[in-house]
Scaffold this active site. Sequence first.
Site, PDB file in Angstrom:
ATOM      1  N   GLU A 100       0.617   8.962   4.112  1.00  0.00           N
ATOM      2  CA  GLU A 100       1.623   9.128   5.148  1.00  0.00           C
ATOM      3  C   GLU A 100       2.568   7.948   5.300  1.00  0.00           C
ATOM      4  OE1 GLU A 100      -1.527  11.897   7.462  1.00  0.00           O
ATOM      5  OE2 GLU A 100      -1.432   9.759   7.792  1.00  0.00           O
ATOM      6  N   VAL A 151       3.639   0.698   2.766  1.00  0.00           N
ATOM      7  CA  VAL A 151       3.715  -0.584   3.478  1.00  0.00           C
ATOM      8  C   VAL A 151       4.220  -1.666   2.522  1.00  0.00           C
ATOM      9  CG1 VAL A 151       2.432  -2.297   4.808  1.00  0.00           C
ATOM     10  CG2 VAL A 151       1.811   0.112   4.988  1.00  0.00           C
ATOM     11  N   ASP A 211      -8.717   6.995  14.385  1.00  0.00           N
ATOM     12  CA  ASP A 211      -8.904   6.907  12.930  1.00  0.00           C
ATOM     13  C   ASP A 211      -9.598   5.588  12.629  1.00  0.00           C
ATOM     14  OD1 ASP A 211      -8.828   7.579  10.273  1.00  0.00           O
ATOM     15  OD2 ASP A 211      -6.739   7.002   9.968  1.00  0.00           O
ATOM     16  N   GLY A 217       0.159   5.009   0.969  1.00  0.00           N
ATOM     17  CA  GLY A 217      -0.829   5.969   1.453  1.00  0.00           C
ATOM     18  C   GLY A 217      -0.240   7.361   1.470  1.00  0.00           C
ATOM     19  N   SER A 274       0.832  -1.203   0.000  1.00  0.00           N
ATOM     20  CA  SER A 274       0.000   0.000   0.000  1.00  0.00           C
ATOM     21  C   SER A 274       0.867   1.253   0.000  1.00  0.00           C
ATOM     22  CB  SER A 274      -0.900  -0.028   1.243  1.00  0.00           C
ATOM     23  OG  SER A 274      -1.084   1.268   1.766  1.00  0.00           O
TER      24      SER A 274
HETATM   25  P1  ADP Z   1      -1.906   4.492   6.373  1.00  0.00           P
HETATM   26  O1  ADP Z   1      -1.571   5.475   7.436  1.00  0.00           O
HETATM   27  O2  ADP Z   1      -1.171   4.719   5.102  1.00  0.00           O
HETATM   28  O3  ADP Z   1      -3.383   4.290   6.205  1.00  0.00           O
HETATM   29  P2  ADP Z   1      -1.961   1.764   7.383  1.00  0.00           P
HETATM   30  O4  ADP Z   1      -1.266   1.331   8.624  1.00  0.00           O
HETATM   31  O5  ADP Z   1      -3.438   1.886   7.425  1.00  0.00           O
HETATM   32  O6  ADP Z   1      -1.273   3.116   6.913  1.00  0.00           O
HETATM   33  O7  ADP Z   1      -1.515   0.775   6.233  1.00  0.00           O
HETATM   34  C1  ADP Z   1      -1.966   0.923   4.909  1.00  0.00           C
HETATM   35  C2  ADP Z   1      -2.449  -0.382   4.344  1.00  0.00           C
HETATM   36  O8  ADP Z   1      -1.434  -1.338   4.377  1.00  0.00           O
HETATM   37  C3  ADP Z   1      -3.585  -0.971   5.150  1.00  0.00           C
HETATM   38  O9  ADP Z   1      -4.831  -0.512   4.706  1.00  0.00           O
HETATM   39  C4  ADP Z   1      -3.427  -2.454   4.904  1.00  0.00           C
HETATM   40  O10 ADP Z   1      -4.066  -2.819   3.707  1.00  0.00           O
HETATM   41  C5  ADP Z   1      -1.939  -2.605   4.719  1.00  0.00           C
HETATM   42  N1  ADP Z   1      -1.312  -3.040   5.978  1.00  0.00           N
HETATM   43  C6  ADP Z   1      -0.778  -2.263   6.950  1.00  0.00           C
HETATM   44  N2  ADP Z   1      -0.293  -2.994   7.956  1.00  0.00           N
HETATM   45  C7  ADP Z   1      -0.506  -4.276   7.630  1.00  0.00           C
HETATM   46  C8  ADP Z   1      -0.231  -5.530   8.252  1.00  0.00           C
HETATM   47  N3  ADP Z   1       0.393  -5.600   9.440  1.00  0.00           N
HETATM   48  N4  ADP Z   1      -0.598  -6.649   7.613  1.00  0.00           N
HETATM   49  C9  ADP Z   1      -1.207  -6.585   6.416  1.00  0.00           C
HETATM   50  N5  ADP Z   1      -1.504  -5.459   5.785  1.00  0.00           N
HETATM   51  C10 ADP Z   1      -1.166  -4.309   6.358  1.00  0.00           C
HETATM   52 MN    MN Z   2      -4.886   3.365   7.165  1.00  0.00          MN
END
Ligand code: ADP
Ligand code: MN
Length: 494
Positions: free
Chosen positions: A242, A245, A383, A240, A238
Amino acid sequence: CPWGAPSTTSISCSLADVMSEQLAKELQLEEENAAFPEVVAAAEGPFITGENIDTSSDLMLAQMLQMEFDREYDAQLRREEKKINGDSKVSISFENYRKVHPYDSDSSEDEVDWQDTRHDPYRADKPTTTSRRGFIGKGKDITTKHDEVVCGRKNTARMENFAPEFQVGDGIGMDLKLSNQVFNALKQHAYSEERRSARLHEKKEHSTAEKAVDPKTRLLLYKMVNSGMLETITGCISTGKESVVFHAYGGKSATEGKVIPPECAIKVFKTTLNEFKNRDKYIKDDYRFKDRFSKLNPRKIIRMWAEKEMHNLTRMQNAGIPCPQVVILKKHVLVMSFIGQDQVPAPKLKDVTLSNEDMKKAYYQILNMMQQLYRECNLVHADLSEYNMLWHDGKVWLIDVSQSVEPTHPHGLEFLFRDCRNVSQFFQKGGVAEALNERELFNAVSGLNITADNEVDFQAEIEALEKMNEDHVQNHGKKLSTFSSDGDPPIYDE
Ligand code: ADP
Ligand code: MN
C-alpha cells in the site's frame, strides 16, 4: 491475314515514346514538388528529427499528415476548452479527448479530477424520434418508426454519440442509411473502445509503479526538494502493498515554523486503487471520516489514508509514544522523521536479535505504549506486530498507523484483540516468561474485565460489547465514552 504479318517480332520503343515517358515523370515530379513541400515542412515532431528522412514512403507521409491533423484537432479542443471555461474558477478539461498525449502534460497541479467532470460537452442531444404513436403521416403516406430509410438515417445520426476518437468517416454528412445490424455492431465496438481507452488512460495517470512513482507524485517530491524543505531524496527503503517509503535528507528551510529533521522518511501512499478496497472497513466505520467517505472519489480516499496516518502520529507524539514525527502532508505523500541513521532504517523487531534483558524491556515498553495509545490517544493500532515496530536507540518505535482506529470503532475491540494476540505470541516465543497471554493483555490494555477463559467465548464477549455500543449509537446518536478521566475505565457500561 488481310493486315499482313508484322515485320519484326521484338517490340521496340520509339525514341518519342521514351521521351514522352520521361517527360511525364518529370511533369509528375514537378507537380508533386509543387504540392507537397509546405506540408512536409509544416509537420514537425518525431518524424522530422533525423537527417535521412525518407519522405517518399506513403506510410510516412500518411503518419505525418495524421500527426498534423491530430495536433490541429487538439488545438481546436484547447480553444473550445478555453471558450467554455472562460474566467470561471471551476473548469472542465477535455484532456481525455486529446489525440496527442505528451508525457510531460502534467503541469497543472490542481486540475479537476476526471471523475468530477459531470457534464460531458460531447454528449450530443438525443436523436429526434418519431412521436409516441410510433408513426407519422396520414393514410397511405404513413411512415412508422420501423421504416427502413428513417431508421437507417437515425442510426447514422446516432453515430455522433460515439466517443470523439471513434472514427465514423463521412457517413454523417452523407445521406447514409445504416441498418440496425450494422449500427449495433458499430455501437458495441465503439463502447468497448471507449472503455479500453479510458482504462489505459486511467492506468497511466493513477498508477504508482512498483519502484518508481507516477508523474504527479514525482512532481510533488520534486517541489519538496525545490523549495528547500528536503535536501536530497536518496532512495527507496521499502515498497509495500500500500505504500512506498523513501529516505531523504532534510533541508534547511523550516516550513510552518517547524525545523526539518536531518533525515526524513517519505511515505507515498500507493494510488493503485484496488489495493485499498479491502481497507474500506477501517475508514468507512470511523465516525471521524464517515460523512466524508461517501462523497469522495477513490483518489481522495487514498489521500485520506495519508491524512489519517498524520493525525494518528500527532496524537501519539503528544502522548510521548516513540514514533516518527510528522513533517508535512501533501496529498498522498507524508513526510516524517526517519527512524534510523545514515540512511539505514532501524530494524523491525522481527529482524533484530535482542538479548533477554532487552527483550523483556521491549515487552514492558510495548505494554505501556499500548495502554497509552488506548487511554491517552484513544486509539487502537489495528496492525500491531513485530513488522510495524522498529528497534532504535534501545527502545521500540511504533510506525504504520494509517489504519489505526478509535476503540469505539465498530470493530475496534476486535482489532485490539488481534494486536494483543500478535504481541503476546511474539514475546512468549521470544522467551519472555512474564508476557501476559492475549486475553490478559487485552484486559490490561483496555481496562475491561472480560472473564472468559477461552478464545471463542472471549471473542464473543468482545463482539457483544461492540454491538452494545453500536446499538447505543443507534438509540442515542452518540458513542459511549471510552474511558473515564479518573483512571480505571468503566467502559461500555453506563
Ligand atoms: P506499509 O503500510 O507499507 O507497511 P510502513 O509504514 O509499515 O508501510 O512502512 C514500510 C517500511 O518502511 C517499514 O517497515 C519500515 O522499514 C520503513 N519505514 C517506514 N517509516 C519509516 C520511518 N519513519 N523511519 C524509518 N523507516 C521507516
Ligand atoms: Mn508496515
